[in-house]
Design an enzyme around this catalytic site. Structure first.
Site, PDB file in Angstrom:
ATOM      1  N   HIS A 104     -48.241   8.551   8.783  1.00  0.00           N
ATOM      2  CA  HIS A 104     -48.260   9.749   7.939  1.00  0.00           C
ATOM      3  C   HIS A 104     -49.573   9.825   7.174  1.00  0.00           C
ATOM      4  CE1 HIS A 104     -46.305  13.024   5.708  1.00  0.00           C
ATOM      5  NE2 HIS A 104     -47.089  12.633   4.726  1.00  0.00           N
TER       6      HIS A 104
ATOM      7  N   ASP B 262     -36.374  17.265  -0.448  1.00  0.00           N
ATOM      8  CA  ASP B 262     -37.843  17.350  -0.513  1.00  0.00           C
ATOM      9  C   ASP B 262     -38.323  18.756  -0.167  1.00  0.00           C
ATOM     10  OD1 ASP B 262     -40.633  16.424  -0.567  1.00  0.00           O
ATOM     11  OD2 ASP B 262     -40.523  16.858   1.568  1.00  0.00           O
TER      12      ASP B 262
ATOM     13  N   ARG C  61     -42.736  22.747  -6.266  1.00  0.00           N
ATOM     14  CA  ARG C  61     -43.964  22.086  -6.747  1.00  0.00           C
ATOM     15  C   ARG C  61     -45.193  22.900  -6.373  1.00  0.00           C
ATOM     16  NH1 ARG C  61     -43.899  16.775  -3.730  1.00  0.00           N
ATOM     17  NH2 ARG C  61     -45.914  16.471  -4.696  1.00  0.00           N
TER      18      ARG C  61
ATOM     19  N   SER D 196     -41.746  12.281  -2.090  1.00  0.00           N
ATOM     20  CA  SER D 196     -41.735  13.291  -1.042  1.00  0.00           C
ATOM     21  C   SER D 196     -42.037  12.662   0.325  1.00  0.00           C
ATOM     22  CB  SER D 196     -42.773  14.358  -1.392  1.00  0.00           C
ATOM     23  OG  SER D 196     -43.062  15.172  -0.303  1.00  0.00           O
TER      24      SER D 196
ATOM     25  N   LYS E 151     -39.057  11.396   3.480  1.00  0.00           N
ATOM     26  CA  LYS E 151     -39.068  11.935   4.853  1.00  0.00           C
ATOM     27  C   LYS E 151     -39.247  10.810   5.878  1.00  0.00           C
ATOM     28  CE  LYS E 151     -42.252  14.827   3.757  1.00  0.00           C
ATOM     29  NZ  LYS E 151     -43.018  15.832   3.052  1.00  0.00           N
TER      30      LYS E 151
HETATM   31  N1  URA Z   1     -47.470  15.441   1.654  1.00  0.00           N
HETATM   32  C1  URA Z   1     -46.113  15.448   1.472  1.00  0.00           C
HETATM   33  O1  URA Z   1     -45.343  15.363   2.427  1.00  0.00           O
HETATM   34  N2  URA Z   1     -45.648  15.546   0.222  1.00  0.00           N
HETATM   35  C2  URA Z   1     -46.446  15.633  -0.866  1.00  0.00           C
HETATM   36  O2  URA Z   1     -45.953  15.702  -1.966  1.00  0.00           O
HETATM   37  C3  URA Z   1     -47.848  15.642  -0.660  1.00  0.00           C
HETATM   38  C4  URA Z   1     -48.332  15.521   0.618  1.00  0.00           C
END
Ligand code: URA
Length: 438
Positions: free
Chosen positions: A80, A159, A166, A181, A185
């Site tokens: 990620h 999220d 946000r 966040s 995931k």
């Molecule tokens: N990427 C994400 O998935 N969440 C965030 O809060 C910032 C970047």
């Protein structure tokens, strides 16, 4: 909810039960946006300690499906990036790792604002399917060792809802909120190991190195705490990666890179990401893993893995072998250098905004994408330019978008008489053992 907002506003520590009340209450629609906005702003200013962040992550991960990948053989490794401009590393690092025996069964996101997303890039390949039923996803990942799809609707729904709020309440760049966040995931997505690419610089959420390191350390600890082998690289996003920004332009650059003809910055960062994915999967010491990654790139097996994945997911292999046949944008405009000298800085976020203005990105979640739009960077930070010489090519289907995009692009570029200081591309590596600066 008023009591919990007040408690966080005054710097108090929330229990897991209290975090559950807020996160699940909001997800279920019982807590209105105005109260959640106030809560998020309180977290933005007061922060959360590590226990609160871990609890929030667990609650958000458990708010929807927890994917079970155990029926796919092999060690599953996810990757990620915290988000960047020109960041097409998944398209390159994942096939390299898969060619070295790592299994990739991955869900990726879409772009928003100045950052791009892997799913949008993949969808620029004719026929490529990013929505695949669960059984087929498992079958492709098991048989070819790699499958990349879009995030399913019910993966960490907390999220999804919180991120949307946000985004419109100026609370994105908060370490606890980003950590929760991303890790919610990744944990819900079910891989055994997680490699994080935490970006720092003008095109990253974390502009300062010390914040990027802090974010990486927290995420590594959260992952390890729930039994996922986790590591992070801290990498430079002060300048866009490679020379292409925009969906099909980035896929073409990824193909060239897997054919061994990619730009040096992109190639070296992808090799290091892949080596760390191979390492997390337990295939050897990091030095051996770097060697394996280089060999997979050089012997063509990584390129073949990309083609296997694209073919299994319905994509047209013809355009991969002949990338010049990708659909072209109707308009190509060269941007002349406004002065002579050295390019001393390119604001990566501003380059991303210019690309979005050409149609390559989304200003809002509902915006449609022009897959052939984007920017080819002819000159980058450190290069010498002459007055009027082309420094970039802007691509779009709509010529009316060019003036604003060119203006935005020129705001990103600084030219002066002196060369800039050289910057490191890979700054550090964070594992359970601590931070290693490169
Ligand atoms: N990427 C994400 O998935 N969440 C965030 O809060 C910032 C970047």
């Amino acid at each position: 909810m008023v009591d919990l907002i007040e408690k966080k506003r005054d710097g108090g520590k929330l229990s897991k039960k209290e975090i559950e009340t807020v996160v699940l209450g909001f997800t279920r629609g019982e807590i209105p946006d105005y109260q959640m906005s106030a809560f998020l702003m309180a977290v933005y200013y007061r922060g959360m300690d590590e226990e609160e962040i871990s609890d929030m992550t667990a609650v958000m991960a458990g708010s929807g499906d927890m994917v079970d990948l155990s029926e796919i053989p092999g060690v599953k490794v996810d990757k990620h990036s915290t988000g960047g401009v020109g960041d097409k590393t998944t398209l390159i690092a994942a096939p390299i790792a898969a060619a070295c025996g790592v299994t990739i069964a991955k869900m990726s996101g879409r772009g928003l604002g100045f950052t791009g997303g892997t799913v949008d890039k993949l969808e620029s390949i004719p026929g490529f399917r990013t929505e695949i039923p669960r059984e087929e996803f498992m079958k492709i990942a098991g048989e070819t060792g790699i499958c990349v799809i879009g995030q399913s609707g019910n993966l960490a729904p907390a999220d999804k809802k919180i991120y949307a709020l946000r985004d419109v309440t100026a609370t994105v760049d908060s370490i606890p909120l980003i950590a929760g966040s991303i890790m919610s995931k990744k944990i819900a997505a079910g891989s055994d190991c997680i490699l994080l690419d935490v970006k720092t610089g003008s095109g990253a959420f974390m502009k300062k190195l010390e914040d990027a390191v802090k974010l990486a350390e927290i995420m590594v600890r959260i992952g390890e705490k729930v039994g996922r082998h986790t590591a992070a690289l801290i990498t430079n996003m002060d300048v866009p990666l490679g020379h292409a920004i925009g969906n099909s332009l980035e896929v073409i650059e990824a193909i060239h890179t897997l054919q061994g003809k990619g730009p040096e910055d992109l190639t070296s960062i992808c090799l290091e990401l892949a080596a760390n994915m191979i390492f997390l999967a337990g295939k050897g010491e990091i030095g051996q893993c770097r060697k394996m990654a280089r060999q997979a790139l050089q012997n063509g097996s990584a390129y073949q893995k990309l083609k296997d994945m694209i073919s299994a997911q319905g994509g047209d292999i013809g355009v991969i072998d002949y990338p010049e046949t990708f659909e072209k944008a109707r308009v190509c405009h060269e941007v002349p250098a406004p002065a002579g000298g050295y390019i001393t800085h390119m604001d990566a976020a501003q380059c991303g905004i210019a690309s979005m203005l050409l149609g390559a990105g989304r200003a809002t979640k509902e915006s449609l994408i022009d897959h052939s739009a984007g920017i080819e960077l002819i000159k980058k930070t450190g290069d010498v330019v002459k007055l009027g010489e082309p420094i970039a090519r802007l691509y779009t289907s709509d010529p009316c978008l060019l003036p604003d995009a060119q203006k935005a692009y020129l705001q990103a570029v600084e030219i002066s008489d002196h060369p800039p200081m050289a910057q490191k591309l890979i700054i550090g590596r964070v594992t359970t053992k601590g931070v290693e600066y490169v």
